[in-house]
Design a protein around this motif. Structure first.
Motif, PDB file in Angstrom:
ATOM      1  N   TYR A 234       0.784  -1.230   0.000  1.00 50.96           N
ATOM      2  CA  TYR A 234       0.000   0.000   0.000  1.00 50.96           C
ATOM      3  C   TYR A 234       0.816   1.281   0.000  1.00 50.96           C
ATOM      4  O   TYR A 234       0.256   2.369  -0.071  1.00 50.96           O
TER       5      TYR A 234
ATOM      6  N   ASN B  11      -7.002   0.753   6.320  1.00 50.50           N
ATOM      7  CA  ASN B  11      -7.935  -0.223   6.891  1.00 50.50           C
ATOM      8  C   ASN B  11      -8.961  -0.578   5.832  1.00 50.50           C
ATOM      9  O   ASN B  11      -9.418   0.297   5.092  1.00 50.50           O
ATOM     10  N   THR B  12      -9.357  -1.835   5.799  1.00 49.60           N
ATOM     11  CA  THR B  12     -10.292  -2.243   4.755  1.00 49.60           C
ATOM     12  C   THR B  12     -11.750  -1.946   5.089  1.00 49.60           C
ATOM     13  O   THR B  12     -12.510  -1.552   4.217  1.00 49.60           O
ATOM     14  N   LYS B  13     -12.143  -2.114   6.375  1.00 47.49           N
ATOM     15  CA  LYS B  13     -13.538  -1.835   6.708  1.00 47.49           C
ATOM     16  C   LYS B  13     -13.715  -1.684   8.220  1.00 47.49           C
ATOM     17  O   LYS B  13     -13.238  -2.498   8.995  1.00 47.49           O
TER      18      LYS B  13
ATOM     19  N   THR C  61     -15.149   1.829   4.074  1.00 46.43           N
ATOM     20  CA  THR C  61     -14.204   0.883   3.491  1.00 46.43           C
ATOM     21  C   THR C  61     -12.990   1.619   2.940  1.00 46.43           C
ATOM     22  O   THR C  61     -13.080   2.763   2.503  1.00 46.43           O
ATOM     23  N   ASN C  62     -11.852   0.937   2.976  1.00 49.40           N
ATOM     24  CA  ASN C  62     -10.591   1.436   2.426  1.00 49.40           C
ATOM     25  C   ASN C  62     -10.294   2.875   2.855  1.00 49.40           C
ATOM     26  O   ASN C  62     -10.237   3.786   2.038  1.00 49.40           O
TER      27      ASN C  62
END
Length: 174
Positions: free
Chosen positions: A61, A85-87, A92-93
Motif C-alpha cells: 500500500y 484499513n479495509t472496513k 471501506t478502504n
C-alpha cells in the motif's frame, strides 16, 4: 520502502527487524493493551510477525505505521503513522492515524507530535482527502491526543469483531 520524517523531538522511520526488542517491550505490556482488547503479545515471535505485517503493508500500500525514535537518544519509543484499513464502522478502504508508545513515554506529547506529522504526510504527500482516528471509548488520553492532532470526534460505535466500544474521529484535507 524507506521512510524518514522528523519533528522537533522525533524521527519517524520505517519499522525494521532491528526494532524487535522495542516492539516486544511495547506490545507485551498489559497496561499498553488495556484499551486495545487486553491482548498483549507473549513472545518475540508474535512481535516479529507484527513487524513483518507492517513491512508487507509498505510493499502493498505504500504506507504503514512508522517506528517512533527519540531524536536525542536514538531510543525506540513505539510506533505512529498511517494505516490503510479495509472496513470499519461502515467505511471501506480508509486511512487512520494511530500511535502506540512504550509506557515510560506516555504523557509527554509524543502521540500528538507524531500524529500531526502523520496527518501532514497523508495530506501533502499522499494527497488523501480525509483521515480517520479510532480509540477505545474509555481511553481519555488517546481521545485528547486525537483532538490535539486536529481530528474531530464524530460518534461512538460498537466494533463487533473485537467486542469493544470505540470512538470515531475524522479530519478532512482542506
Amino acid at each position: 520502502m524507506t521512510f524518514n520524517l522528523e519533528t522537533e523531538r522525533l524521527i519517524l522511520r520505517d519499522l525494521r527487524m532491528s526494532d524487535l526488542e522495542g516492539m516486544f517491550e511495547l506490545d507485551s505490556d498489559p497496561e499498553v493493551h488495556k484499551y486495545l482488547g487486553n491482548k498483549p503479545v507473549k513472545t518475540k515471535e508474535e512481535s516479529q510477525k507484527i513487524i513483518e505485517a507492517v513491512i508487507d503493508q509498505y510493499e502493498k500500500y505504500g504506507i504503514g505505521r512508522w517506528a517512533l525514535i527519540n531524536k536525542k537518544t536514538g531510543e525506540f519509543m513505539g510506533w505512529s503513522g498511517l494505516k490503510l484499513n479495509t472496513k470499519m464502522n461502515g467505511i471501506t478502504n480508509f486511512y487512520d492515524v494511530g500511535y502506540r508508545l512504550i509506557k515510560r513515554f506516555w504523557g509527554q506529547g509524543y502521540a500528538t507530535e507524531s500524529g500531526k506529522k502523520a496527518v501532514d504526510y497523508g495530506f501533502k504527500v499522499l494527497k488523501l482527502p480525509e483521515l480517520y482516528g479510532i480509540t477505545e471509548m474509555e481511553h481519555q488520553a488517546s481521545h485528547h491526543a486525537l483532538l490535539k492532532i486536529g481530528l474531530k470526534y464524530i460518534e461512538d460505535f460498537y466494533f463487533e469483531e473485537e467486542k469493544i466500544k470505540l470512538r470515531w474521529y475524522k479530519i478532512e484535507n482542506k
